[in-house]
Write an enzyme that holds these catalytic residues in place. Sequence first.
Site, PDB file in Angstrom:
ATOM      1  N   ASP A 234       0.816  -1.216   0.000  1.00 40.03           N
ATOM      2  CA  ASP A 234       0.000   0.000   0.000  1.00 40.03           C
ATOM      3  C   ASP A 234       0.851   1.269   0.000  1.00 40.03           C
ATOM      4  OD1 ASP A 234      -2.489   1.399   0.107  1.00 40.03           O
ATOM      5  OD2 ASP A 234      -2.173   1.759   2.239  1.00 40.03           O
ATOM      6  N   HIS A 239       5.273   4.666  -2.279  1.00 38.89           N
ATOM      7  CA  HIS A 239       5.576   5.988  -1.726  1.00 38.89           C
ATOM      8  C   HIS A 239       6.942   6.048  -1.027  1.00 38.89           C
ATOM      9  CE1 HIS A 239       1.499   6.462  -2.779  1.00 38.89           C
ATOM     10  NE2 HIS A 239       0.919   6.211  -1.626  1.00 38.89           N
ATOM     11  N   GLN A 367       5.266  15.712   5.917  1.00 42.69           N
ATOM     12  CA  GLN A 367       3.951  16.165   6.345  1.00 42.69           C
ATOM     13  C   GLN A 367       3.657  15.705   7.764  1.00 42.69           C
ATOM     14  OE1 GLN A 367       1.679  14.061   3.352  1.00 42.69           O
ATOM     15  NE2 GLN A 367       1.161  12.443   4.776  1.00 42.69           N
ATOM     16  N   LYS A 375      19.770  18.922  13.331  1.00 39.68           N
ATOM     17  CA  LYS A 375      20.087  18.917  14.766  1.00 39.68           C
ATOM     18  C   LYS A 375      21.582  19.064  14.921  1.00 39.68           C
ATOM     19  CE  LYS A 375      17.916  15.857  17.388  1.00 39.68           C
ATOM     20  NZ  LYS A 375      17.190  14.603  17.716  1.00 39.68           N
ATOM     21  N   THR A 395      11.343  25.933   8.883  1.00 35.24           N
ATOM     22  CA  THR A 395       9.963  25.490   9.022  1.00 35.24           C
ATOM     23  C   THR A 395       9.129  26.310   8.053  1.00 35.24           C
ATOM     24  OG1 THR A 395      10.243  24.868  11.310  1.00 35.24           O
ATOM     25  CG2 THR A 395       8.004  25.372  10.624  1.00 35.24           C
TER      26      THR A 395
HETATM   27  C1  BG6 Z   1      -2.453   5.927  -0.276  1.00 35.62           C
HETATM   28  C2  BG6 Z   1      -2.689   4.672   0.529  1.00 35.62           C
HETATM   29  O1  BG6 Z   1      -1.729   5.643  -1.433  1.00 35.62           O
HETATM   30  O2  BG6 Z   1      -1.726   6.846   0.505  1.00 35.62           O
HETATM   31  C3  BG6 Z   1      -3.405   4.992   1.812  1.00 35.62           C
HETATM   32  O3  BG6 Z   1      -3.451   3.765  -0.245  1.00 35.62           O
HETATM   33  C4  BG6 Z   1      -2.700   6.067   2.572  1.00 35.62           C
HETATM   34  O4  BG6 Z   1      -3.553   3.834   2.611  1.00 35.62           O
HETATM   35  C5  BG6 Z   1      -2.396   7.260   1.669  1.00 35.62           C
HETATM   36  O5  BG6 Z   1      -3.521   6.468   3.640  1.00 35.62           O
HETATM   37  C6  BG6 Z   1      -1.536   8.289   2.368  1.00 35.62           C
HETATM   38  O6  BG6 Z   1      -1.468   9.438   1.589  1.00 35.62           O
HETATM   39  P1  BG6 Z   1      -1.237  10.843   2.291  1.00 35.62           P
HETATM   40  O7  BG6 Z   1      -1.085  11.787   1.149  1.00 35.62           O
HETATM   41  O8  BG6 Z   1      -2.448  11.098   3.116  1.00 35.62           O
HETATM   42  O9  BG6 Z   1      -0.018  10.699   3.126  1.00 35.62           O
END
Ligand code: BG6
Length: 490
Positions: A234, A239, A367, A375, A395
């Site tokens: 997922d 990511h 995020q 640091k 920041t």
């Molecule tokens: C999605 C996943 O690709 O990314 C989700 O399928 C997850 O499970 C989401 O919650 C997170 O995205 P973001 O942009 O909210 O960090």
Amino acid sequence: ELKENTVIIVLGASGDLAKKKTFPALFGLFRNKFLPKDIKIIGYARTKMDHTEYLKRVRSYIKTPTKEVEEQLDMFCDVCTYVAGQYDQDEPFQQLDKHISEIEKGRKETNRVFYMALPPSVFITVSQHLKRNCYSKQGINRIIIEKPFGKDLGSARELQKALAPDWKEEEIFRIDHYLGKEMVKNLLIIRFGNEFLGSNWNRNHIDSVQITFKEPFGTEGRGGYFDEFGIIRDVMQNHLLQVLTLLAMERPISFSSEDIRDEKVRVLRCMPAIEPKNVIIGQYGKSLDGTKPAYKEDDTVPKESRCPTFCAMVAFIKNERWDGVPFIMKAGKALNEQKTEIRIQFKDVTSGIFKDIPRNELVIRIQPNESVYLKMNSKLPGLSMQTVVTELDLTYRRRFSDLKIPEAYESLVLDAMKGDHSNFVRDDELDASWRIFTPLLHYLDQKKDIVPMEYPYGSRGPAVLDDFTASYGYKFSDAAGYSWNSGSNN
Ligand code: BG6
């Protein structure tokens, strides 16, 4: 370059993705005048509804905090239309084509962008029907596709094989929305635009790299999808690996999309498959106070599920720059907070004048509250030579308080409209990334005796986590209760 005479067709217009991401992004671009002036947006899905009902639905996807935004939404609705149809028959796609052609009447050039906000089960059939029935003959065609791009190397290759005869690689835009996030887009600038960082960015100075993704909520009704995939497929294979790739790749020859993607593929190819011994998995149970349900209590989840909702794993990169440096990726649902960040821990200063002085850490917060802070040890002001951990701090909400950070999807949809592939996943990149994860995924799928460790909903994850990261050399330093102030009230 942004093309006039473009129609966007959103396939799956009544689904979850369209509702949460695609339409809000299209509207955001529209109201800030980033879309071509003559843009038209067509929705396509199975649900039968008339124009009024459709617009009511589109409106419900979008927040209108002010009168001005409400008026902009009215204008947005003026460019939206809808066609209902099945995903696996030619006739409704011919209807769709007729509808698009009517809108395009009088245009010399007809550019079509197909946004596939669809579940994987219909994905191939829709892409084939689009090619057969709706492909523009006098302009460009682009197809934006969403993950999951397969479940492992084999299925990803199948998908690619099914797509390739119809769609050229230059027409395909595979979205990984993390690549549209402001701080992720900043990684190449931070690394290659700063000599003091660039020169230390290697195994001689960096001890470990951590990439952490935490969410404070569980699957909550999305269990059906999630249980089939699990946290590794997922968010980690896509990511987190994308973030890792941008952190680890060599400097591209230029900022052109193919130069960037060439380097990404090259570093991925230096990564051996993740070994099960370098992985821990977890699944959330009930919260300690009993108010939040366990993963398995989700009605859409099978009672015996062994699906990981948490995983920590270590990847290595066998090249001159990184050999021996652990890249620790951690991801979990139903944890104690929402946070995605990168933590680069430098090596100890050489021994001699200091005893136990904490290591430098460069933290890049993706995020919430985008920030970069380093640091750093400093002398505590005063008459003694006592040291203190402090930070060099960027920041965003303090430094760029008057700038709006675009939504990831806004940025990516605009890139796709412009034909810029830099922040999209190329076919060979996808292949290389699945190769790194597939042996582990198959191992976990097959070994029925591997049960994820349970952690309470709302906790930091399985109890062994800190020992796990420590075993790869990560030194946690609690130096005088140091904590970074994000400048936020929450
Ligand atoms: C999605 C996943 O690709 O990314 C989700 O399928 C997850 O499970 C989401 O919650 C997170 O995205 P973001 O942009 O909210 O960090």
